[in-house]
Scaffold this active site. Structure first.
Site, mmCIF file in Angstrom:
data_model
loop_
_atom_site.group_PDB
_atom_site.id
_atom_site.type_symbol
_atom_site.label_atom_id
_atom_site.label_comp_id
_atom_site.label_asym_id
_atom_site.label_seq_id
_atom_site.Cartn_x
_atom_site.Cartn_y
_atom_site.Cartn_z
ATOM 1 N N LYS A 1 0.844 -1.197 0.000
ATOM 2 C CA LYS A 1 0.000 0.000 0.000
ATOM 3 C C LYS A 1 0.879 1.248 0.000
ATOM 4 O O LYS A 1 2.024 1.220 0.446
ATOM 5 C CB LYS A 1 -0.893 0.004 1.247
ATOM 6 C CG LYS A 1 -1.740 -1.248 1.396
ATOM 7 C CD LYS A 1 -2.998 -1.183 0.542
ATOM 8 C CE LYS A 1 -3.914 -2.372 0.782
ATOM 9 N NZ LYS A 1 -3.520 -3.587 0.054
ATOM 10 N N GLY A 2 0.309 2.339 -0.489
ATOM 11 C CA GLY A 2 1.033 3.609 -0.421
ATOM 12 C C GLY A 2 1.809 3.950 -1.675
ATOM 13 O O GLY A 2 2.602 4.865 -1.687
ATOM 14 N N CYS A 3 1.581 3.200 -2.739
ATOM 15 C CA CYS A 3 2.247 3.518 -3.996
ATOM 16 C C CYS A 3 1.192 3.939 -5.008
ATOM 17 O O CYS A 3 0.088 3.427 -4.990
ATOM 18 C CB CYS A 3 2.988 2.308 -4.536
ATOM 19 S SG CYS A 3 4.065 1.547 -3.332
ATOM 20 N N GLN A 4 1.568 4.861 -5.918
ATOM 21 C CA GLN A 4 0.608 5.309 -6.916
ATOM 22 C C GLN A 4 0.347 4.213 -7.952
ATOM 23 O O GLN A 4 -0.738 4.105 -8.492
ATOM 24 C CB GLN A 4 1.128 6.567 -7.601
ATOM 25 C CG GLN A 4 0.010 7.456 -8.070
ATOM 26 C CD GLN A 4 0.514 8.629 -8.875
ATOM 27 O OE1 GLN A 4 0.853 8.500 -10.036
ATOM 28 N NE2 GLN A 4 0.549 9.784 -8.247
ATOM 29 N N SER A 5 1.372 3.410 -8.209
ATOM 30 C CA SER A 5 1.175 2.263 -9.090
ATOM 31 C C SER A 5 1.171 1.038 -8.187
ATOM 32 O O SER A 5 1.684 1.082 -7.078
ATOM 33 C CB SER A 5 2.328 2.169 -10.083
ATOM 34 O OG SER A 5 3.554 2.255 -9.392
#
Lengths: 140, 406
Positions: free
Chosen positions: A51-55
């Site tokens: 979690k926490g990534c744009q991709s």
């Protein structure tokens, strides 16, 4: 004997030091991303998503002997290049080495300011998740 | 009136800088607009000369601050042609305004089985507040679909409307793909069935002329920061009879008439909905933003933006493999696009290295992205201070980025 986490970081810093131009650095990073083998579909599970990534980024870890081996993938190739470096630094080390590792190479790339905030949250999430795996394996 | 773009650009200090060694090209205006120097000066002037808490003080500073604060309210009233200043509620932003309506109008009017209509184009801010109150009240949310171009299906909308619909909550303009919705017609249809209409004007306020009376809007919400003003200030306009019938939202100072331990009587509009010390400085500085836009011709601003949109659309269409998402005939100056085989985030990262600010991701409209089966898009959004030369540089940098990634 395999090289230490610190030695690999020094090696990466030296490799990136060869490029003056940001575009060359990024082309190298993109190339690393393209060369990292894709994760097989059965490992691209919700459980393995960071979690926490744009991709979307998937990280899988398993223990081989006393060492932890990481595999990872991302939809975005630049992120995949970053993951490729993290794997090169941290994979095939013991849980204790991984937990103790000080990943200073990220700051020395001249990319950390660029990868700050939203994007590096993704990068930091990856490092955190890798260390969490190490912690989980060491507890077993 | 033709605009002197170079003169206008000089009014926005932030535009004059280098990012990663290149002149900044700011194409993220749908996220927030830049501020003219007059707004920045008003903010600093207020703290340097007038800072005081408003409404209750009898000293000179309190008087000056109160007058300036209420002057902004009057200017907002004129800007959207509201009948009266006391129908202008000042909030923290569009999201705050929508939550206010959900928690007051919704709480007082929704009951089990009632319907709330929203659309597939909505920002999460115009979805989640309704889900929260619907869950509490047993109301049902239904969604107006969009077609391949990103245009609302009005036939489906007509079919969804019946007397169980208590509220229609739609955006005036889509933040992700720029579609302008036919709100005049939609409001008229809703009113035939006795439903009230809340318009999320976050993306229209800076790009279209708004007349809440001519459009017969029941509730209209927008944020100052998307109209060249400060962050942390939002507006809720409502029809008088609706605002008067709604219970207060948050309790505290400002919103009361009399307080005793036996009970409290509430203040009149608009103060009934403005508990606590408001964002005085930013509200006062917002006044300068309204003045700035009024001093230029709105028509000329909108014409410039549409010319930028047409030019960017034409230029982007020449890139093989690039697909524009959102091709509604009526759009504001927002272009969402995707590139075959390339993740939007990679393009955003590289464009930033060229000093170009665009937005990538799901744009807080996950249901719309799902509709188009996309993880996200790249979005370039323009304001009147952008130039054709910037679009040329952007397209050039985009081609270079695509080459690097392919």
């Amino acid at each position: 004997m395999a090289q230490s986490i610190q030695e690999t970081q020094e090696e990466l810093i030296e490799e990136f030091g060869l490029f003056d131009d940001w575009a060359d650095k990024y082309e190298y990073l993109i190339d690393l991303g393209k060369k990292l083998p894709s994760l097989s579909d059965d490992l691209k599970t919700e459980e393995n998503v960071i979690k926490g990534c744009q991709s979307r980024v998937w990280l899988h870890a398993e223990k081989q002997g006393d060492q932890i081996v990481f595999e990872a993938d991302s939809e975005a190739v630049i992120v995949k290049g970053l993951i490729s470096m993290l794997i090169r630094v941290l994979s095939n080390h013991t849980a204790e080495e991984i937990m103790k590792a000080d990943l200073y190479f990220i700051d020395q790339f001249g990319m950390s300011q660029h990868l700050a905030q939203t994007r590096s949250n993704g990068l930091l999430s990856m490092v955190k998740q890798m260390k969490n795996y190490a912690l989980a394996f060491s507890a077993k | 009136m033709t605009l002197d773009i170079q003169k206008i650009r000089a009014d926005f200090p932030v535009l004059d800088q280098q990012v990663n060694g290149s002149p900044l090209i700011y194409f993220d205006n749908a996220a927030t607009t830049q501020k003219p120097k007059s707004v920045i000066d008003a903010l600093s002037h207020y703290y340097a000369s007038d800072n005081a808490n408003i409404h209750r003080g009898i000293h000179a500073l309190a008087e000056r601050a109160t007058t300036a604060f209420e002057l902004t309210r009057t200017k907002i009233k004129e800007f959207i042609n509201a009948p009266s200043s006391d129908q202008i509620i000042l909030t923290a932003g569009t999201t705050g305004s929508i939550n206010l309506v959900a928690q007051t109008f919704g709480r007082a009017n929704f009951s089990k089985g009632d319907k709330i209509l929203i659309s597939n184009l909505e920002h999460h801010s115009n979805i989640v507040p309704w889900q929260m109150i619907a869950e509490e009240k047993g109301a049902v949310i239904e969604v107006i679909p969009v077609d391949e171009r990103g245009v609302l299906d009005l036939e489906a909308y007509r079919n969804l409307l019946d007397t169980s619909v208590k509220l229609v909550a739609v955006n005036h303009v889509s933040n992700a793909i720029g579609t302008i919705n036919p709100i005049a017609e939609m409001i008229q249809l809703a009113h035939v069935h006795g439903a009230k209409v809340m318009i999320d004007g976050a993306q229209s306020i800076a790009h279209l002329d708004i007349d809440v009376q001519a459009l017969d809007i029941d509730f209209f919400a927008f944020s100052a920061h998307k109209l060249f003003g400060p962050t942390g200030v939002g507006v809720l306009y409502g029809k008088r009879e609706l605002l008067e019938s709604m219970p207060p939202y948050q309790g505290g100072g400002e919103m009361i008439k009399e307080v005793s331990f036996d009970g409290t009587t509430y203040n009149e509009l608009p103060y009934k909905f403005e508990a606590g010390t408001p964002n005085i400085a930013d509200v006062i500085a917002f006044s300068a933003a309204i003045d700035y836009v009024n001093a230029l011709s709105k028509e000329a601003l909108f014409t410039q933006e549409l010319a930028l949109l047409a030019y960017a659309t034409e230029q982007l269409s020449t890139i093989p493999g690039l697909r524009i998402i959102g091709t509604a005939p009526e759009k504001i100056a927002v272009i969402s696009f995707v590139m075959d085989g390339i993740h939007p985030q990679d393009l955003g990262v590289l464009l930033d290295k060229f000093g170009i600010a665009i937005r990538t991701g799901h744009h807080c409209v996950q249901p719309l992205m799902k509709r188009f089966e996309l993880p996200g898009t790249c979005r370039a959004s323009f304001a009147f201070y952008n130039t054709f030369e910037e679009i040329d540089l952007f397209v050039k940098a985009l081609r270079r980025s695509i080459n690097m990634l392919q």
